[in-house]
Design a protein around this motif. Structure first.
Motif, PDB file in Angstrom:
ATOM      1  N   SER A 203      -4.599  41.179 -24.820  1.00  0.00           N
ATOM      2  CA  SER A 203      -5.250  40.140 -24.018  1.00  0.00           C
ATOM      3  C   SER A 203      -6.769  40.292 -24.011  1.00  0.00           C
ATOM      4  O   SER A 203      -7.457  39.552 -23.317  1.00  0.00           O
ATOM      5  CB  SER A 203      -4.703  40.195 -22.592  1.00  0.00           C
ATOM      6  OG  SER A 203      -4.893  41.486 -22.075  1.00  0.00           O
TER       7      SER A 203
ATOM      8  N   ARG B 274       0.904  36.207 -21.214  1.00  0.00           N
ATOM      9  CA  ARG B 274       1.836  37.285 -21.522  1.00  0.00           C
ATOM     10  C   ARG B 274       2.917  37.390 -20.431  1.00  0.00           C
ATOM     11  O   ARG B 274       4.086  37.598 -20.718  1.00  0.00           O
ATOM     12  CB  ARG B 274       1.096  38.618 -21.625  1.00  0.00           C
ATOM     13  CG  ARG B 274       1.980  39.752 -22.147  1.00  0.00           C
ATOM     14  CD  ARG B 274       1.633  41.122 -21.586  1.00  0.00           C
ATOM     15  NE  ARG B 274       0.247  41.457 -21.642  1.00  0.00           N
ATOM     16  CZ  ARG B 274      -0.296  42.280 -22.528  1.00  0.00           C
ATOM     17  NH1 ARG B 274       0.428  42.791 -23.475  1.00  0.00           N
ATOM     18  NH2 ARG B 274      -1.569  42.570 -22.463  1.00  0.00           N
TER      19      ARG B 274
ATOM     20  N   LEU C  22       2.811  36.539 -27.246  1.00  0.00           N
ATOM     21  CA  LEU C  22       1.362  36.715 -27.142  1.00  0.00           C
ATOM     22  C   LEU C  22       0.821  37.230 -28.474  1.00  0.00           C
ATOM     23  O   LEU C  22      -0.199  36.773 -28.976  1.00  0.00           O
ATOM     24  CB  LEU C  22       1.009  37.688 -26.018  1.00  0.00           C
ATOM     25  CG  LEU C  22      -0.459  38.100 -25.954  1.00  0.00           C
ATOM     26  CD1 LEU C  22      -1.345  36.932 -25.536  1.00  0.00           C
ATOM     27  CD2 LEU C  22      -0.679  39.253 -24.996  1.00  0.00           C
TER      28      LEU C  22
ATOM     29  N   LEU D  10      -4.960  35.246 -21.096  1.00  0.00           N
ATOM     30  CA  LEU D  10      -3.931  35.821 -21.971  1.00  0.00           C
ATOM     31  C   LEU D  10      -2.983  36.746 -21.210  1.00  0.00           C
ATOM     32  O   LEU D  10      -1.810  36.858 -21.567  1.00  0.00           O
ATOM     33  CB  LEU D  10      -4.580  36.541 -23.162  1.00  0.00           C
ATOM     34  CG  LEU D  10      -5.298  35.616 -24.148  1.00  0.00           C
ATOM     35  CD1 LEU D  10      -5.962  36.409 -25.268  1.00  0.00           C
ATOM     36  CD2 LEU D  10      -4.347  34.595 -24.751  1.00  0.00           C
ATOM     37  N   GLU D  11      -3.484  37.401 -20.169  1.00  0.00           N
ATOM     38  CA  GLU D  11      -2.589  38.213 -19.325  1.00  0.00           C
ATOM     39  C   GLU D  11      -1.546  37.326 -18.656  1.00  0.00           C
ATOM     40  O   GLU D  11      -0.377  37.673 -18.579  1.00  0.00           O
ATOM     41  CB  GLU D  11      -3.393  38.939 -18.236  1.00  0.00           C
ATOM     42  CG  GLU D  11      -3.994  40.266 -18.672  1.00  0.00           C
ATOM     43  CD  GLU D  11      -2.952  41.293 -19.066  1.00  0.00           C
ATOM     44  OE1 GLU D  11      -1.861  41.314 -18.476  1.00  0.00           O
ATOM     45  OE2 GLU D  11      -3.229  42.077 -19.993  1.00  0.00           O
TER      46      GLU D  11
END
Lengths: 281, 315
Positions: free
Chosen positions: B246, B215, B223, B211-212
């Motif tokens: 995240s 993003r 996100l 998720l980082e």
């Protein structure tokens, strides 16, 4: 690292914005094609209708691009991508406006005008935007000066091709700078188009890849133009070359439209979010 | 004798095996997480641990470590008709920590004094890259802390004071006024709790890096769209799991690692499906693979063992 939730302003587009935009673009093409091909109106009016249709398409692309860039907080990596892309579209909007003004004021354009400055600035911004996007995708910590090395390489290639073209007898009736511009536009187009094509393969059906399709359309349009500039029309019947010219200019206006629709499809992803805003806890 | 989280008190009874059965039924009916401690003999205890109504495990205390027993054995082993029973309702995080404690192998016991002693112990763990669980007992506070490669894992830290359960590290310092008895235990990779723990940490690590990266590509707002969407789906499943930015904030106690892996699969599938809409399948797949490769080997293996892999998600 956690970044603060950023909302400059909740994005509120009309629900039917996609349908409206598609309908407007369809009408524009229905007007553009016969006016371009059959020239039913007096020449001056005919030209102006085409110029204004191009300008409107360019404005739409630039407007949506700006709206998209505004969805990112300062410092967010995608902001640089979309901001530089938007700057490029605005440079081209300015070029379209200047084109209309010059055509009102002058019967023949000088070899190098402000219009060229705008086109070239647009190319520079598009290239930078592609560079930033590529850096984001591949996650490499390349320095920005690498982009300037690429630009220098582009200028050298274009200058070399200009010399070769003039030695081959092409563009002898125009100045060196005009021939150089006639070369650098398609070379820039080809380079950007090729990279945009690569990006669009990478993104596939992903929404983030769609605006780049606009640059591919411009590459097709300019490739046809350079082919004709090199005398390609001599090897085909006039009727066929007219249709190919039409194809080139339809690709040109479609470049703006495709980019605009691409931006809009990303904006609609934000729109879905804005419908039920939830702060990051 | 082992008493987990003494400060939490709990309900104390004297009961028969039949009464124990009724307590077990209550846990199942309420879908509650908790622990039943039965003192079956002068030096012997039986523990029954429940995870959201399901029995996660039954254990008998042994000389060194607790031994797993069957649910039936837990009722059969009583030497008296009636035995002292302690019933403790737990948060899921506390339940998971106790499960690890029941299945881990004590390696060392030591005593530290005050905050300085605790800090020194933390330094020692960091230097030794210790992975395992530490049970801390003091007059005012009992805690279970998981260490991974020398660092305490904040999401797996539970301690209890007279005020109740805490998982905020900042509050821990208030518990460190007196002498602390520490039991340092190794996780048993063959036991379900150890495998589940690695799986949990692996899922959290993967989600964080994935998720980082997402993003970085699409920005905070997109996100947020993804996480809002997925949180709505997760809440429908009634899992105590939530995506926050995240971070995969997992406060659910699954009684089996297979159940946990199914939940994680649903979540990761949801993430990658949504990423594909924005980035396309090629880029989303590439990011999924790259971030999976970035996970440390033990956690990566635990994910792969339960088919939580980029290839499985792509199908």
């Amino acid at each position: 690292m956690e970044q603060p939730y950023f909302s400059p302003k909740a994005l509120k587009l009309p629900r039917s914005i996609r349908k409206i935009t598609l309908a407007v673009f369809a009408v524009m093409l229905v007007v553009f094609i016969p006016i371009y091909h059959w020239e039913p109106l007096p020449e001056r009016v005919n030209d102006n209708v085409i110029y204004f249709l191009d300008l409107f398409a360019a404005l739409t692309a630039a407007g949506f691009a700006t709206l998209l860039a505004r969805q990112f907080a300062p410092g967010e990596p995608p902001r640089r991508v979309w901001l530089t892309f938007a700057v490029g579209w605005w440079a081209w909007v300015l070029a379209e406006i200047l084109w209309i003004i010059y055509s009102f004021l002058l019967s023949e354009f000088p070899d190098f005008t402000l219009i060229d400055v705008c086109w070239l600035s647009g190319y520079f911004s598009f290239g930078l935007s592609l560079y930033y996007q590529s850096r984001l995708i591949f996650g490499k910590k390349r320095k920005s000066y690498l982009y300037f090395i690429i630009i220098a390489f582009l200028l050298l290639i274009s200058a070399g091709l200009t010399i070769l073209a003039r030695q081959a007898g092409l563009g002898k009736d125009i100045s060196w700078i005009a021939a150089f511009l006639a070369i650098i536009y398609p070379v820039s187009d080809l380079m950007q188009g090729a990279y945009a094509l690569r990006l669009s393969f990478l993104f596939g059906r992903g929404q983030l890849g769609r605006p780049w399709w606009g640059l591919i359309a411009f590459t097709i349009a300019d490739s046809i133009n350079i082919y004709f500039w090199m005398g390609g029309y001599k090897w085909m019947p006039e009727q066929v070359s007219n249709y190919i010219f039409l194809l080139s200019d339809v690709c040109y206006i479609c470049g703006y439209m495709i980019a605009a629709l691409g931006f809009l499809s990303i904006l609609l992803l934000f729109q879905e979010k804005s419908a039920e805003e939830a702060p990051l806890s | 004798m082992i008493h987990f989280f003494r400060q939490a008190g709990g309900d104390l009874f004297d009961g028969s095996p039949a009464y124990l059965d009724s307590l077990k039924s209550n846990f199942s009916a309420d879908q509650a997480t908790g622990l039943i401690e039965v003192q079956t003999g002068p030096q012997e205890q039986v523990f029954l641990l429940f995870a959201n109504g399901d029995l996660a495990g039954a254990y008998r205390s042994g000389p060194e470590a607790c031994l797993p027993i069957s649910e039936q054995e837990a009722s059969l082993n009583w030497s008296a008709e009636s035995a002292p029973i302690r019933l403790l309702t737990l948060s899921d995080s506390a339940g998971r920590a106790i499960w690890l404690a029941l299945e881990s192998r004590p390696r060392d016991r030591l005593e530290v004094r005050g905050a300085n002693g605790w800090t020194g112990f933390l330094d020692e763990c960091r230097v030794k890259q210790f992975t395992g669980q530490v049970q801390a007992l003091s007059e005012t506070c009992d805690g279970l802390v998981l260490f991974r490669r020398g660092l305490p894992v904040l999401s797996e830290m539970v301690f209890c004071t007279s005020g109740g359960f805490e998982s905020t590290p900042a509050r821990l310092s208030t518990c460190l006024q007196s002498t602390i008895q520490l039991t340092v235990s190794e996780l048993d990779p063959a036991r379900p709790s150890g495998q589940y723990c690695k799986l949990r940490l692996g899922a959290a690590d993967w989600s964080k890096t994935l998720l980082e990266r997402y993003r970085e590509m699409v920005g905070q707002r997109l996100l947020q769209t993804l996480t809002d969407d997925l949180n709505a789906i997760i809440s429908g499943w009634r899992w105590k799991i939530r995506l926050n930015g995240s971070d995969l904030v997992d406060r659910h106690f699954f009684s089996q690692k297979e159940l946990a892996s199914q939940a994680y699969f649903t979540i990761f599938k949801g993430i990658t499906d949504r990423m594909q809409v924005v980035l396309g399948s090629l880029l989303a797949g590439r990011m999924t693979r790259e971030t999976f490769e970035m996970i440390e080997s033990p956690e990566q293996q635990s994910l792969a063992a339960l088919n939580l892999t980029p290839a499985a998600l792509a199908q």
